[in-house]
Design a protein around this motif. Structure first.
Motif, PDB file in Angstrom:
ATOM      1  N   LEU A   1      -5.772   0.292   8.917  1.00 48.83           N
ATOM      2  CA  LEU A   1      -6.166   0.338   7.513  1.00 48.83           C
ATOM      3  C   LEU A   1      -7.378   1.237   7.300  1.00 48.83           C
ATOM      4  O   LEU A   1      -7.366   2.115   6.429  1.00 48.83           O
ATOM      5  CB  LEU A   1      -6.459  -1.070   7.005  1.00 48.83           C
ATOM      6  CG  LEU A   1      -5.258  -2.009   6.881  1.00 48.83           C
ATOM      7  CD1 LEU A   1      -5.718  -3.440   6.650  1.00 48.83           C
ATOM      8  CD2 LEU A   1      -4.324  -1.562   5.758  1.00 48.83           C
TER       9      LEU A   1
ATOM     10  N   VAL B   1      -8.489   3.008   4.026  1.00 52.05           N
ATOM     11  CA  VAL B   1      -8.549   1.979   2.984  1.00 52.05           C
ATOM     12  C   VAL B   1      -9.480   0.843   3.417  1.00 52.05           C
ATOM     13  O   VAL B   1      -9.415   0.379   4.547  1.00 52.05           O
ATOM     14  CB  VAL B   1      -7.137   1.394   2.730  1.00 52.05           C
ATOM     15  CG1 VAL B   1      -7.200   0.275   1.695  1.00 52.05           C
ATOM     16  CG2 VAL B   1      -6.180   2.473   2.280  1.00 52.05           C
TER      17      VAL B   1
ATOM     18  N   LEU C   1       0.808  -1.213   0.000  1.00 51.90           N
ATOM     19  CA  LEU C   1       0.000   0.000   0.000  1.00 51.90           C
ATOM     20  C   LEU C   1       0.846   1.269   0.000  1.00 51.90           C
ATOM     21  O   LEU C   1       0.313   2.379   0.063  1.00 51.90           O
ATOM     22  CB  LEU C   1      -0.932  -0.005   1.218  1.00 51.90           C
ATOM     23  CG  LEU C   1      -2.018  -1.089   1.218  1.00 51.90           C
ATOM     24  CD1 LEU C   1      -2.768  -1.094   2.541  1.00 51.90           C
ATOM     25  CD2 LEU C   1      -2.981  -0.909   0.053  1.00 51.90           C
TER      26      LEU C   1
ATOM     27  N   VAL D   1      -7.922  -3.370  -0.204  1.00 50.77           N
ATOM     28  CA  VAL D   1      -6.464  -3.434  -0.172  1.00 50.77           C
ATOM     29  C   VAL D   1      -5.885  -4.169  -1.378  1.00 50.77           C
ATOM     30  O   VAL D   1      -4.702  -4.474  -1.429  1.00 50.77           O
ATOM     31  CB  VAL D   1      -5.966  -4.094   1.139  1.00 50.77           C
ATOM     32  CG1 VAL D   1      -6.383  -3.260   2.348  1.00 50.77           C
ATOM     33  CG2 VAL D   1      -6.484  -5.525   1.256  1.00 50.77           C
TER      34      VAL D   1
END
Length: 243
Positions: free
Chosen positions: A119, A125, A29, A128
């Motif tokens: 996350l 996010v 990421l 992912v």
């Protein structure tokens, strides 16, 4: 973002795949993950078994190590250990009469996140980019649910994994019976709770049972294996890191 990995004892000693998956996912990421190699047990085991005085040294060491890391955030693939850092570390320091350490512990705790929290809440996010072509059910572990309060963040993430079929676990919020030393001190009760959890998992028809804590997965996975069940237990980080 520069993120420090709080690996946890179980991941380090028994389930390294969860920690490796956490690093692989965050790096995919676009984040920098560092591993402070002086880290040790956070002291949860000591506190939970009544050795709070002995835990002070571990709390102080944990604080020193992650202060020195100089990272924007700290992540652990474990709701249990994150819960300990947030709720036990300042308490242990204060009960030992060390207010300065308690304040430092609170500052470290404020930057410490369970993986799904990091996350969804910090990085913003939910997709992912994972691919996992299996039928999966999710067990919300007690500490992640009740202490860390991750809510439905793990489910938000799982729903975005391509190829994954998510099936609801009956009575999902019921404890699996592990509870650290509870499973040792109250073995018969723990085994009965595990039987109920395994029966619920069987009802789903899932191929995989996932959770955010290796300890609960160890307990559930052991029971499923002994029962000859084809269901596998896989840490949530491993699913989210799959492509």
């Amino acid at each position: 973002m520069r993120i420090a990995l709080f690996v946890t004892c179980l991941a380090d000693a028994l389930f390294p795949a969860a920690a490796i998956a956490t690093v692989r996912l965050l790096e995919r990421l676009g984040h920098q993950v560092v591993f402070p190699d002086r880290q040790t047990c956070c002291g949860q085991m000591h506190v939970n078994t009544g050795y709070q005085r002995e835990a002070v040294t571990l709390v102080r060491h944990h604080v020193e190590v992650f202060e020195a890391a100089g990272c924007d955030a700290i992540v652990a693939p474990s709701g249990s250990c994150v819960g300990s850092v947030r709720h036990q570390h300042p308490m242990v320091a204060r009960r030992a009469g060390d207010e300065a350490l308690a304040v430092r512990a609170e500052a470290v705790a404020a930057r410490t996140y369970e993986l799904c929290e990091l996350l969804v809440d910090v990085l913003g996010v939910t997709d992912v980019g994972a691919h996992y072509p299996h039928t999966v059910t999710y067990h919300p572990t007690c500490h992640s649910l009740r202490m860390v309060r991750v809510g439905d963040k793990p489910l938000q993430l799982l729903r975005q994994v391509s190829g994954l079929t998510l099936v609801e676990l009956p009575m999902a919020e019921t404890c699996c019976g592990f509870g650290g030393t509870f499973a040792i001190k109250n073995a018969d009760t723990s085994a009965a709770m595990l039987d109920d959890k395994m029966a619920a998992i069987a009802q789903t028809g899932a191929q995989v049972c996932t959770a955010g804590d290796a300890s609960c997965l160890m307990h559930i996975g052991g029971g499923l294996s002994r029962a000859g069940s084809p269901v596998r237990t896989v840490h949530l980080a491993e699913i989210l890191a799959s492509t």
